[in-house]
Design a protein around this motif. Structure first.
Motif, PDB file in Angstrom:
ATOM      1  N   ARG A 237       0.853  -1.208   0.000  1.00 51.02           N
ATOM      2  CA  ARG A 237       0.000   0.000   0.000  1.00 51.02           C
ATOM      3  C   ARG A 237       0.880   1.246   0.000  1.00 51.02           C
ATOM      4  O   ARG A 237       1.799   1.361   0.806  1.00 51.02           O
ATOM      5  CB  ARG A 237      -0.830   0.042   1.281  1.00 51.02           C
ATOM      6  N   MET A 238       0.615   2.131  -0.922  1.00 53.53           N
ATOM      7  CA  MET A 238       1.405   3.362  -1.019  1.00 53.53           C
ATOM      8  C   MET A 238       1.091   4.283   0.162  1.00 53.53           C
ATOM      9  O   MET A 238      -0.054   4.361   0.605  1.00 53.53           O
ATOM     10  CB  MET A 238       1.080   4.045  -2.340  1.00 53.53           C
ATOM     11  N   THR A 239       2.124   4.942   0.655  1.00 55.08           N
ATOM     12  CA  THR A 239       1.947   5.897   1.761  1.00 55.08           C
ATOM     13  C   THR A 239       2.646   7.204   1.394  1.00 55.08           C
ATOM     14  O   THR A 239       3.515   7.241   0.511  1.00 55.08           O
ATOM     15  CB  THR A 239       2.595   5.363   3.066  1.00 55.08           C
ATOM     16  N   THR A 240       2.312   8.259   2.136  1.00 54.42           N
ATOM     17  CA  THR A 240       2.971   9.536   1.880  1.00 54.42           C
ATOM     18  C   THR A 240       4.455   9.448   2.255  1.00 54.42           C
ATOM     19  O   THR A 240       5.296  10.083   1.615  1.00 54.42           O
ATOM     20  CB  THR A 240       2.290  10.676   2.665  1.00 54.42           C
TER      21      THR A 240
ATOM     22  N   ASP B  35      -4.927   0.619 -11.018  1.00 52.43           N
ATOM     23  CA  ASP B  35      -4.267   0.162  -9.785  1.00 52.43           C
ATOM     24  C   ASP B  35      -3.500  -1.140 -10.043  1.00 52.43           C
ATOM     25  O   ASP B  35      -2.341  -1.277  -9.646  1.00 52.43           O
ATOM     26  CB  ASP B  35      -5.327  -0.042  -8.695  1.00 52.43           C
TER      27      ASP B  35
ATOM     28  N   ASP C 212       1.164   4.583  -8.689  1.00 50.01           N
ATOM     29  CA  ASP C 212       1.449   4.949  -7.287  1.00 50.01           C
ATOM     30  C   ASP C 212       0.295   5.714  -6.638  1.00 50.01           C
ATOM     31  O   ASP C 212       0.000   5.517  -5.461  1.00 50.01           O
ATOM     32  CB  ASP C 212       2.717   5.813  -7.224  1.00 50.01           C
ATOM     33  N   MET C 213      -0.304   6.639  -7.409  1.00 45.91           N
ATOM     34  CA  MET C 213      -1.399   7.444  -6.846  1.00 45.91           C
ATOM     35  C   MET C 213      -2.555   7.547  -7.837  1.00 45.91           C
ATOM     36  O   MET C 213      -2.332   7.742  -9.040  1.00 45.91           O
ATOM     37  CB  MET C 213      -0.913   8.870  -6.539  1.00 45.91           C
TER      38      MET C 213
ATOM     39  N   LEU D 143      -2.268   5.133  -3.493  1.00 48.14           N
ATOM     40  CA  LEU D 143      -2.774   6.138  -2.553  1.00 48.14           C
ATOM     41  C   LEU D 143      -3.870   6.924  -3.288  1.00 48.14           C
ATOM     42  O   LEU D 143      -3.637   7.387  -4.405  1.00 48.14           O
ATOM     43  CB  LEU D 143      -1.625   7.072  -2.160  1.00 48.14           C
TER      44      LEU D 143
ATOM     45  N   VAL E 212      -6.113  10.101  -3.764  1.00 49.95           N
ATOM     46  CA  VAL E 212      -6.196  11.531  -3.457  1.00 49.95           C
ATOM     47  C   VAL E 212      -7.465  12.072  -4.104  1.00 49.95           C
ATOM     48  O   VAL E 212      -7.694  11.829  -5.297  1.00 49.95           O
ATOM     49  CB  VAL E 212      -4.980  12.290  -4.035  1.00 49.95           C
TER      50      VAL E 212
ATOM     51  N   CYS F  33     -11.066   8.231   1.132  1.00 45.43           N
ATOM     52  CA  CYS F  33      -9.823   8.605   0.436  1.00 45.43           C
ATOM     53  C   CYS F  33      -8.685   8.783   1.450  1.00 45.43           C
ATOM     54  O   CYS F  33      -8.919   8.976   2.652  1.00 45.43           O
ATOM     55  CB  CYS F  33     -10.017   9.870  -0.382  1.00 45.43           C
ATOM     56  N   ASP F  34      -7.453   8.697   0.944  1.00 49.59           N
ATOM     57  CA  ASP F  34      -6.275   8.787   1.822  1.00 49.59           C
ATOM     58  C   ASP F  34      -5.831  10.225   2.038  1.00 49.59           C
ATOM     59  O   ASP F  34      -5.120  10.514   3.004  1.00 49.59           O
ATOM     60  CB  ASP F  34      -5.100   8.029   1.184  1.00 49.59           C
TER      61      ASP F  34
END
Ligand code: KIV
Length: 271
Positions: free
Chosen positions: A9-12, A40, A45-46, A86, A88, A116-117
């Motif tokens: 899972r992508m994170t900031t 996805d 990535d986002m 992620l 947005v 949403c993230d």
């Protein structure tokens, strides 16, 4: 097969690490479950649920009419699709400009109801108090500078931004302020490549470009544009990675003639 590894899972935090390691970041818009699932699975990535949905999904001329509730409805489908990316969501016009409290209330609503993230908002110094407030309460915020389509009526069109020194200086300053406020990323839209490179070097957060040259930390495009679904729109920065308008029209034409000549459905396709 998916390109994702387990627990990917992508994170900031991971996005920031990618900038530090010089690994390019990819982002595309999505507005529905089916296409977002494909994007996805392909390893993006986002996923950005852009307010460009106002144009792409709703057929409006501008992004301005789309509402918080419409953005939430679209974002829910994209969130259900995202196994890796992620997600947005764009805060629409009018949802963060009125007051800091209103901005936080709308951002919280979008995050709670859509799942949403993170959220993205347009503007620099003028929206800084709202950005600070959102970040203070734990909402990841992506900035957006340069061509900010919600200000189209002020700009008088969608031309290149920050060609003049004064606007370039303001943009550099705004990027610093957004970075210092804690934005996890900044989108730069339709500005000279050399300016985008300066911003990218000058801030600690990842910079994602659209029409901003190839020296940014990553790129974003509107999915329907890059898939060639929208043939009427071809600015210089856009590359068609597919020509799906022709594919769709070809398939629909074949369907129509097959129904008309009764070759569809065949006996094999009947019960
Ligand atoms: O709404 C949108 O699609 C966007 C991208 C163009 C960055 O903001």
């Amino acid at each position: 097969m998916s390109v994702h590894t387990q627990n990917s899972r992508m994170t900031t935090a991971r996005l920031r690490q990618m900038k530090q390691q010089g690994e390019k970041i990819t982002m595309l818009t999505s507005y529905d479950f089916t296409l977002a699932s494909l994007v996805d699975e392909a390893g993006i990535d986002m996923l950005l649920v852009g307010d460009s949905a106002s144009n792409v999904v709703c057929g409006n001329q501008y992004t301005l009419p789309i509402t918080v509730d419409e953005m939430i409805f679209l974002t829910k489908g994209v969130v259900r699709a995202a196994k890796h990316a992620l997600v947005v969501a764009d805060m629409p016009f009018g949802s963060y400009q009125i007051s800091e409290e209103d901005a936080v209330r709308n951002a919280v609503k979008m995050m709670k109801e859509s799942g949403c993230d993170a959220v993205k908002i347009e503007g620099g110094e003028e929206v800084l108090p709202a950005i600070r407030h959102m970040i203070q309460v734990g909402i990841p915020v992506c900035g957006h500078l340069g061509l900010t389509p919600q200000s189209v009526n002020q700009f008088g069109g969608y031309g290149l931004r920050a060609k003049e020194e004064a606007e370039a200086q303001k943009l550099l300053n705004d990027a610093q302020l957004l970075d210092e406020a804690g934005c996890f990323a900044i989108v730069l839209e339709k500005i000279p490549a050399a300016l985008a490179a300066r911003v990218t070097e000058g801030v600690s957060c990842p910079v994602i470009g659209i029409g901003a040259g190839n020296k940014t930390d990553g790129q974003v495009l509107v999915l329907h544009d890059m898939l060639g679904l929208n043939t009427g729109f071809k600015p210089k920065f856009l590359r068609h990675f597919a020509h799906l308008a022709d594919e769709v029209k070809g398939a629909v034409g074949e369907y129509i003639s097959s129904v008309k000549d009764s070759s569809f459905p065949s006996t094999d396709e009947s019960y």
